[in-house]
Every structure is written in C-alpha cells, then in structure tokens.
Design a protein around this motif. Sequence first.
Motif, short mmCIF file in Angstrom:
data_model
loop_
_atom_site.label_atom_id
_atom_site.label_comp_id
_atom_site.label_asym_id
_atom_site.label_seq_id
_atom_site.Cartn_x
_atom_site.Cartn_y
_atom_site.Cartn_z
N UNK A 51 83.96 48.31 -25.28
CA UNK A 51 85.06 47.66 -26.00
C UNK A 51 85.30 46.28 -25.40
N UNK A 52 85.22 45.24 -26.25
CA UNK A 52 85.45 43.89 -25.75
C UNK A 52 86.64 43.20 -26.40
N UNK A 53 87.23 43.82 -27.41
CA UNK A 53 88.42 43.22 -28.02
C UNK A 53 89.20 44.30 -28.77
N UNK A 54 90.52 44.22 -28.67
CA UNK A 54 91.42 45.09 -29.44
C UNK A 54 92.34 44.17 -30.22
N UNK A 55 92.21 44.21 -31.53
CA UNK A 55 92.86 43.23 -32.40
C UNK A 55 93.90 43.92 -33.27
N UNK A 56 95.12 43.39 -33.25
CA UNK A 56 96.21 43.95 -34.04
C UNK A 56 96.60 42.93 -35.10
N UNK A 57 96.27 43.21 -36.35
CA UNK A 57 96.62 42.31 -37.44
C UNK A 57 98.07 42.51 -37.86
N UNK A 58 98.62 41.48 -38.47
CA UNK A 58 99.96 41.61 -39.03
C UNK A 58 99.85 41.98 -40.51
N UNK A 59 100.98 42.22 -41.11
CA UNK A 59 101.05 42.40 -42.56
C UNK A 59 102.40 41.86 -43.01
N UNK A 60 102.69 41.99 -44.30
CA UNK A 60 103.93 41.43 -44.82
C UNK A 60 105.18 41.98 -44.16
N UNK A 84 100.02 50.96 -42.32
CA UNK A 84 98.74 51.19 -43.01
C UNK A 84 97.63 50.28 -42.51
N UNK A 85 97.99 49.11 -41.95
CA UNK A 85 96.98 48.19 -41.46
C UNK A 85 96.42 48.73 -40.14
N UNK A 86 95.11 48.98 -40.05
CA UNK A 86 94.58 49.58 -38.82
C UNK A 86 94.45 48.57 -37.69
N UNK A 87 94.52 49.07 -36.48
CA UNK A 87 94.14 48.28 -35.32
C UNK A 87 92.62 48.20 -35.31
N UNK A 88 92.08 47.03 -35.04
CA UNK A 88 90.63 46.88 -35.01
C UNK A 88 90.14 46.75 -33.57
N UNK A 89 89.15 47.54 -33.23
CA UNK A 89 88.56 47.54 -31.89
C UNK A 89 87.10 47.12 -32.01
N UNK A 90 86.74 46.02 -31.35
CA UNK A 90 85.38 45.50 -31.41
C UNK A 90 84.57 46.02 -30.24
N UNK A 91 83.34 46.43 -30.52
CA UNK A 91 82.48 47.08 -29.53
C UNK A 91 81.13 46.39 -29.48
N UNK A 92 80.66 46.11 -28.28
CA UNK A 92 79.33 45.54 -28.06
C UNK A 92 78.34 46.67 -27.79
N UNK A 93 77.28 46.77 -28.59
CA UNK A 93 76.28 47.82 -28.39
C UNK A 93 75.51 47.57 -27.09
N UNK A 94 75.39 48.61 -26.27
CA UNK A 94 74.69 48.47 -24.99
C UNK A 94 73.61 49.53 -24.79
N UNK A 95 73.42 50.42 -25.75
CA UNK A 95 72.38 51.43 -25.59
C UNK A 95 72.56 52.58 -26.57
N UNK A 96 71.71 53.57 -26.43
CA UNK A 96 71.80 54.73 -27.29
C UNK A 96 71.15 55.93 -26.60
N UNK A 97 71.47 57.10 -27.13
CA UNK A 97 70.84 58.35 -26.68
C UNK A 97 70.12 58.97 -27.87
#
Length: 206
Positions: A51-60, A84-97
């Motif tokens: 997780x590299x960013x947690x973004x909270x948008x506004x609404x009316x 109803x407006x979701x919090x957005x969490x941005x994720x940097x891919x670093x690998x997989x299983x």
Amino acid sequence: MTATAIQIGRLLRAGTTGFILGCRASQLDAPAFGALVKAPAAEQYEIYGLIYDIHIDDDGLVRQLVTAEGVDESVINDNRANRNVPLEISVLAVGYRQNGRIYHLLPPRPALSLDVIYLCRPEELCQFTSTGRFGYFRHVLRASDLPVGELLAAHILQSQQAQAAGGDPAWVARAAQELITLLRDDYTTLMQVLGALGDAIGEIQF
C-alpha cells in the motif's frame, strides 16, 4: 483462505504494476501505509502488493458538512460509516505466488474487478520478505513518482516486527544492507531511504 484473513476491500481497477481497491471508512483500521496485501486472483495464484497511498474523496454531502456550522457528531459519524463514495487504496505490485511458490516478479496477469483484497498476516509477511534476496525492492526503487524512502521505511518497520516475533531479528540488517548495495550509485536516494529508515527504526546494527 483462512478464517483469520482480514478482508480490506474489493478491487476497483488493476494493471500489471499495481491495483486500486475500494473500501468503506469502517474498514480503514486494517490497512496501513506500507502494508503487504494480496489479491487471490485465481486458484493457486495470488498477487502481492504494498500500500502506497490511501485516498479519501469528497462528495456533495461532505462539502456541505465541511462548511456548515454546529454539525452534530452523530451526523459526522453516520457519514463516515455509511457514505457511498469508497476510500481508494493504491497498491504497488511487488510479486506473486503461483502453485505454492513465491516470485518477486511482476504478476503475469492482474486481478479482476471486485476481487477481494486481504491484508497479509504476519507469517505471510515473513514468508514473502524472506524469499530470495529482496528482489521485490527493485519494484519500489524504480517507482520514482512514489515516496520511496517513506514507503520502504514503513514496510521494513512492519516486516522487522513480524520477523523479530518470528525468530529472525537480523532480517532488518540484511534488508538495509541490500538497499545500500542496490543504491550504491544513487547517493541521493540512498540518503533519503536511510534517513527514513533511521526515523522509523533507529540505528541498525550490521
């Protein structure tokens, strides 16, 4: 998926290098900056990211409440919990299983919209960060548009705590030494990373 896995949201959009998930405000106590998360994209296939960013948008409604006077606390709490407006969490891919084996490579294919995203448990964090020779660091270091030093410091602090609890307190020194090696030709970034590590962890004994 084990019963103790913490679900933090569902996928909004994804690409090869990362993904963005949405969650409710009431779920925000689980994810944190620098945390390792996973997207179980298919059977025997999971994508890992930081997780590299947690973004909270506004609404009316939020705009109205911000400028209103004497707003009751119950109205604010209701808006935070039920908006109803979701919090957005941005994720940097670093690998997989895949098929039980962890790779510190970009995933061969992204997860799909509305896939559930989980916070990795301490034992999973230890397993991922102990695989190989910190190959996933290169994904973070090449992301020049991210706060690389702070992201690595937050991630290493969380990993150090998990590794120490799991019986490997020397993990953090190996991680720091690998970063020094990777950044030996980039003094500016090295100082930023080591400075952030020093603020987060303190002096590291090599």
